[in-house]
Design an enzyme around this catalytic site. Sequence first.
Site, PDB file in Angstrom:
ATOM      1  N   LYS A  76       0.868  -1.184   0.000  1.00 29.61           N
ATOM      2  CA  LYS A  76       0.000   0.000   0.000  1.00 29.61           C
ATOM      3  C   LYS A  76       0.901   1.230   0.000  1.00 29.61           C
ATOM      4  O   LYS A  76       1.680   1.457   0.924  1.00 29.61           O
ATOM      5  CB  LYS A  76      -0.903  -0.004   1.223  1.00 29.61           C
ATOM      6  CG  LYS A  76      -1.755   1.258   1.318  1.00 29.61           C
ATOM      7  CD  LYS A  76      -2.768   1.163   2.437  1.00 29.61           C
ATOM      8  CE  LYS A  76      -3.534   2.475   2.567  1.00 29.61           C
ATOM      9  NZ  LYS A  76      -4.518   2.418   3.640  1.00 29.61           N
ATOM     10  N   LYS A 108      -2.014  -1.500  -3.973  1.00 32.86           N
ATOM     11  CA  LYS A 108      -2.919  -0.352  -3.914  1.00 32.86           C
ATOM     12  C   LYS A 108      -2.112   0.929  -4.001  1.00 32.86           C
ATOM     13  O   LYS A 108      -1.119   1.029  -3.267  1.00 32.86           O
ATOM     14  CB  LYS A 108      -3.676  -0.420  -2.586  1.00 32.86           C
ATOM     15  CG  LYS A 108      -4.551   0.775  -2.301  1.00 32.86           C
ATOM     16  CD  LYS A 108      -5.113   0.677  -0.911  1.00 32.86           C
ATOM     17  CE  LYS A 108      -5.897   1.946  -0.642  1.00 32.86           C
ATOM     18  NZ  LYS A 108      -6.226   2.109   0.739  1.00 32.86           N
TER      19      LYS A 108
HETATM   20  C1  PBG Z   1      -7.467   3.298   5.576  1.00 34.07           C
HETATM   21  C2  PBG Z   1      -7.708   3.230   4.119  1.00 34.07           C
HETATM   22  C3  PBG Z   1      -7.501   4.196   3.132  1.00 34.07           C
HETATM   23  C4  PBG Z   1      -7.974   3.665   1.951  1.00 34.07           C
HETATM   24  C5  PBG Z   1      -8.417   2.383   2.225  1.00 34.07           C
HETATM   25  N1  PBG Z   1      -8.222   2.117   3.576  1.00 34.07           N
HETATM   26  C6  PBG Z   1      -7.016   5.605   3.231  1.00 34.07           C
HETATM   27  C7  PBG Z   1      -5.643   5.921   3.599  1.00 34.07           C
HETATM   28  O1  PBG Z   1      -4.763   5.072   3.746  1.00 34.07           O
HETATM   29  O2  PBG Z   1      -5.444   7.127   3.793  1.00 34.07           O
HETATM   30  C8  PBG Z   1      -8.016   4.375   0.630  1.00 34.07           C
HETATM   31  C9  PBG Z   1      -9.011   3.855  -0.327  1.00 34.07           C
HETATM   32  C10 PBG Z   1      -9.288   4.749  -1.475  1.00 34.07           C
HETATM   33  O3  PBG Z   1      -8.661   5.807  -1.688  1.00 34.07           O
HETATM   34  O4  PBG Z   1     -10.191   4.388  -2.221  1.00 34.07           O
HETATM   35  N2  PBG Z   1      -6.159   3.291   5.964  1.00 34.07           N
END
Ligand code: PBG
Length: 333
Positions: A203, A256
């Site tokens: 991520k 992601k």
């Molecule tokens: C929580 C989370 C996030 C997303 C999914 N789970 C936001 C972040 O890390 O700030 C983002 C999903 C999206 O942008 O569609 N940590």
Amino acid sequence: MDETEQILNTLVRRPRRLRRTAAIRSLVQETHINVSSLVLPLFVSSAAQEPVPISSMPGHCQHTQESLLHEVDKALKEGISAVLLFGIPSYKDAEGSSAWDSEEAVQTAIKRLKREFGDDVLVISDLCLCEYTEHGHCGIIVDGQVDNDQTLEAYVKTAISQAEAGADMIAPSGMMDGQVAAIRDGLDSEGFYDVAIMAYSAKYASSFYAPFRVAAESAPAFGDRKTYQMNPANVKEALLEVYEDIDQGADIVMVKPALPYLDVIRAVAESVNLPLAAYNVSGEYAMVKAAALNGWIDEKNVVKEIITSIFRAGASIVITYHALDIAKWLKEP
Ligand code: PBG
């Protein structure tokens, strides 16, 4: 025609022969969007009295329990059975304790969805603290920094509360070190051996999450997430993160965002044998929606092209806010 010319013609005409009609093109098509490989992310709010449209993500809203049931029913009828739930809680504090409150939106929604639809619906519960902490970070802050190990304890409590509510799968998205092992251990110690873990393994610290942070009311109040999320410049590190999560017990791994990271998806797909999810995130969705609303692109064709590309890169599962639209479009003749 001499022999050379004949050979040349044979080769040169092959592409044309295979593209001549729609029937031939679809016969030789290598990648297809499979609706049953899509996951629909949804937001459920503890406070909302009626669905609240999300300004940064046209077409999505913060659901009430009722409207969530209705939306999931629609998804099931379109052939989408997997949903990923995010909660907007009724209170926030320093520890994010509403994340493991059994009365809060996500736990209530899991219970109601499983009661209503049983195993027809696959309920995946996102697990993070950023929606639940007053500072908006994904973990517990000690001396101005996210404390990895204290955060793990909060994640384990949250995972268990989601499993108790009936979640089929837990998706930890906070990028703390050791989160998968800690959650697996916590679930097993309570007898939840069959609750799977979909790990947000690679991520990135991406600017493409901004529309989500409006939707989930989870923007960090200070600093950024670069100390726990990945540097967009790295791909080898993504493989290390994925291997780590597999060792720790992940059942599905994830990359992601998706579209700006197709090379990462490809690299992971070639290196691991677990199902690989790619998250087509809120910023990717919002860009398409904004351009489509301005009449600058053809939304349907652009979305189909993007999602096909993510599967082509090697994802076996795609998490996308477009899932319902795609299912409808694919049914068109
Ligand atoms: C929580 C989370 C996030 C997303 C999914 N789970 C936001 C972040 O890390 O700030 C983002 C999903 C999206 O942008 O569609 N940590």
